[in-house]
Design a protein around this motif. Structure first.
Motif, mmCIF file in Angstrom:
data_model
loop_
_atom_site.group_PDB
_atom_site.id
_atom_site.type_symbol
_atom_site.label_atom_id
_atom_site.label_comp_id
_atom_site.label_asym_id
_atom_site.label_seq_id
_atom_site.Cartn_x
_atom_site.Cartn_y
_atom_site.Cartn_z
ATOM 1 N N CYS A 194 -5.396 6.818 3.366
ATOM 2 C CA CYS A 194 -3.949 6.754 3.178
ATOM 3 C C CYS A 194 -3.512 5.342 3.543
ATOM 4 N N SER A 195 -2.238 5.104 3.566
ATOM 5 C CA SER A 195 -1.753 3.773 3.952
ATOM 6 C C SER A 195 -0.719 3.867 5.066
ATOM 7 N N THR A 196 -0.768 4.928 5.859
ATOM 8 C CA THR A 196 0.261 5.154 6.874
ATOM 9 C C THR A 196 -0.028 4.451 8.202
ATOM 10 N N CYS A 197 -0.984 3.534 8.186
ATOM 11 C CA CYS A 197 -1.210 2.673 9.359
ATOM 12 C C CYS A 197 -1.061 1.215 8.943
ATOM 13 N N HIS A 198 -0.313 1.004 7.882
ATOM 14 C CA HIS A 198 -0.074 -0.325 7.315
ATOM 15 C C HIS A 198 0.737 -1.176 8.283
ATOM 16 N N VAL A 199 0.348 -2.445 8.420
ATOM 17 C CA VAL A 199 1.097 -3.415 9.214
ATOM 18 C C VAL A 199 1.084 -4.761 8.500
ATOM 19 N N GLN A 248 6.047 -1.485 0.691
ATOM 20 C CA GLN A 248 6.322 -2.909 0.580
ATOM 21 C C GLN A 248 5.174 -3.787 1.093
ATOM 22 N N PRO A 249 4.008 -3.668 0.465
ATOM 23 C CA PRO A 249 2.880 -4.490 0.908
ATOM 24 C C PRO A 249 3.132 -5.975 0.655
ATOM 25 N N ASP A 250 2.620 -6.776 1.537
ATOM 26 C CA ASP A 250 2.669 -8.230 1.401
ATOM 27 C C ASP A 250 1.237 -8.674 1.098
ATOM 28 N N PRO A 251 0.967 -9.174 -0.099
ATOM 29 C CA PRO A 251 -0.400 -9.526 -0.465
ATOM 30 C C PRO A 251 -1.072 -10.493 0.519
ATOM 31 N N ALA A 252 -0.285 -11.291 1.210
ATOM 32 C CA ALA A 252 -0.853 -12.284 2.123
ATOM 33 C C ALA A 252 -1.046 -11.752 3.543
ATOM 34 N N ARG A 253 -0.306 -10.695 3.943
ATOM 35 C CA ARG A 253 -0.308 -10.291 5.353
ATOM 36 C C ARG A 253 -0.571 -8.823 5.622
ATOM 37 N N SER A 254 -0.584 -7.980 4.616
ATOM 38 C CA SER A 254 -0.737 -6.539 4.836
ATOM 39 C C SER A 254 -2.173 -6.171 5.150
ATOM 40 N N ARG A 255 -2.334 -5.303 6.141
ATOM 41 C CA ARG A 255 -3.641 -4.742 6.491
ATOM 42 C C ARG A 255 -3.442 -3.312 6.959
ATOM 43 N N LEU A 256 -4.519 -2.537 6.921
ATOM 44 C CA LEU A 256 -4.522 -1.195 7.492
ATOM 45 C C LEU A 256 -5.158 -1.290 8.867
ATOM 46 N N THR A 257 -4.447 -0.816 9.880
ATOM 47 C CA THR A 257 -4.938 -0.956 11.247
ATOM 48 C C THR A 257 -6.176 -0.108 11.520
ATOM 49 N N PRO A 278 -11.628 -10.315 9.594
ATOM 50 C CA PRO A 278 -12.557 -10.094 8.480
ATOM 51 C C PRO A 278 -11.757 -9.691 7.237
ATOM 52 N N PRO A 279 -12.228 -10.028 6.064
ATOM 53 C CA PRO A 279 -11.484 -9.669 4.853
ATOM 54 C C PRO A 279 -11.451 -8.158 4.650
ATOM 55 N N PRO A 280 -10.410 -7.667 3.991
ATOM 56 C CA PRO A 280 -10.360 -6.229 3.717
ATOM 57 C C PRO A 280 -11.454 -5.831 2.727
ATOM 58 N N GLY A 281 -11.992 -4.640 2.934
ATOM 59 C CA GLY A 281 -12.977 -4.110 2.003
ATOM 60 C C GLY A 281 -12.295 -3.501 0.791
ATOM 61 N N PRO A 282 -13.069 -3.091 -0.202
ATOM 62 C CA PRO A 282 -12.491 -2.531 -1.423
ATOM 63 C C PRO A 282 -11.637 -1.283 -1.187
ATOM 64 N N MET A 283 -12.072 -0.396 -0.266
ATOM 65 C CA MET A 283 -11.278 0.821 -0.007
ATOM 66 C C MET A 283 -9.923 0.453 0.593
ATOM 67 N N GLU A 284 -9.915 -0.481 1.530
ATOM 68 C CA GLU A 284 -8.652 -0.895 2.137
ATOM 69 C C GLU A 284 -7.749 -1.540 1.091
ATOM 70 N N GLU A 285 -8.306 -2.387 0.257
ATOM 71 C CA GLU A 285 -7.502 -3.014 -0.796
ATOM 72 C C GLU A 285 -6.870 -1.958 -1.709
ATOM 73 N N ASP A 286 -7.641 -0.926 -2.065
ATOM 74 C CA ASP A 286 -7.108 0.148 -2.907
ATOM 75 C C ASP A 286 -5.970 0.885 -2.203
ATOM 76 N N MET A 287 -6.150 1.195 -0.923
ATOM 77 C CA MET A 287 -5.122 1.937 -0.179
ATOM 78 C C MET A 287 -3.861 1.103 0.035
ATOM 79 N N LEU A 288 -4.000 -0.195 0.164
ATOM 80 C CA LEU A 288 -2.823 -1.049 0.348
ATOM 81 C C LEU A 288 -1.905 -1.015 -0.866
ATOM 82 N N ASP A 289 -2.451 -0.640 -2.039
ATOM 83 C CA ASP A 289 -1.603 -0.485 -3.230
ATOM 84 C C ASP A 289 -0.558 0.609 -3.026
ATOM 85 N N PHE A 290 -0.810 1.546 -2.120
ATOM 86 C CA PHE A 290 0.101 2.662 -1.869
ATOM 87 C C PHE A 290 0.992 2.431 -0.658
ATOM 88 N N ALA A 291 0.844 1.303 0.008
ATOM 89 C CA ALA A 291 1.625 1.012 1.213
ATOM 90 C C ALA A 291 3.073 0.712 0.861
#
Length: 107
Positions: free
Chosen positions: A46-51, A77-86, A62-75
């Motif tokens: 999910c993306s409910t730990c997005h920051v 208001q994601p910020d492509p430069a700063r969004s991560r899943l905690t 470390p760079p986000p992995g493919p699963m994290e990148e996919d989940m960030l699409d559902f966050a």
């Protein structure tokens, strides 16, 4: 112990010392910090730990992995430069001083 700063959407800050090996999400959950729901419990399903990570820290993570990148699409208001899943950020001595800010909502 590494110290992580969590900033709620309204500006309230929580500075927490966390043991190495836990996720930044677990640190928020275990310390009652509002704004990180973590509905999937840290499974990157999910993306409910997005920051938003403080800009000074982005090159130090470390760079986000493919699963994290996919989940960030559902966050929310994601910020492509700063969004991560905690759930995907493991606490280590290298993260001492990390600052993360919660979005207005979690999707």
């Amino acid at each position: 112990m590494p110290r992580i700063t969590y900033i709620e959407f309204g500006g309230r800050q929580h500075v927490i010392d966390l043991p190495n090996g836990v996720s930044v999400m677990e640190g928020a959950r275990d310390n009652g910090i509002l704004g990180i729901r973590a509905d999937c419990g840290g499974a990157c399903a999910c993306s409910t730990c997005h920051v938003y990570v403080d800009p000074g820290w982005m090159d130090r993570l470390p760079p986000p992995g493919p699963m994290e990148e996919d989940m960030l699409d559902f966050a929310y208001q994601p910020d492509p430069a700063r969004s991560r899943l905690t759930c995907q950020l493991r606490v280590s001595d290298d993260l001492d001083g990390l600052v993360v800010s919660m979005p207005e909502a979690q999707s």
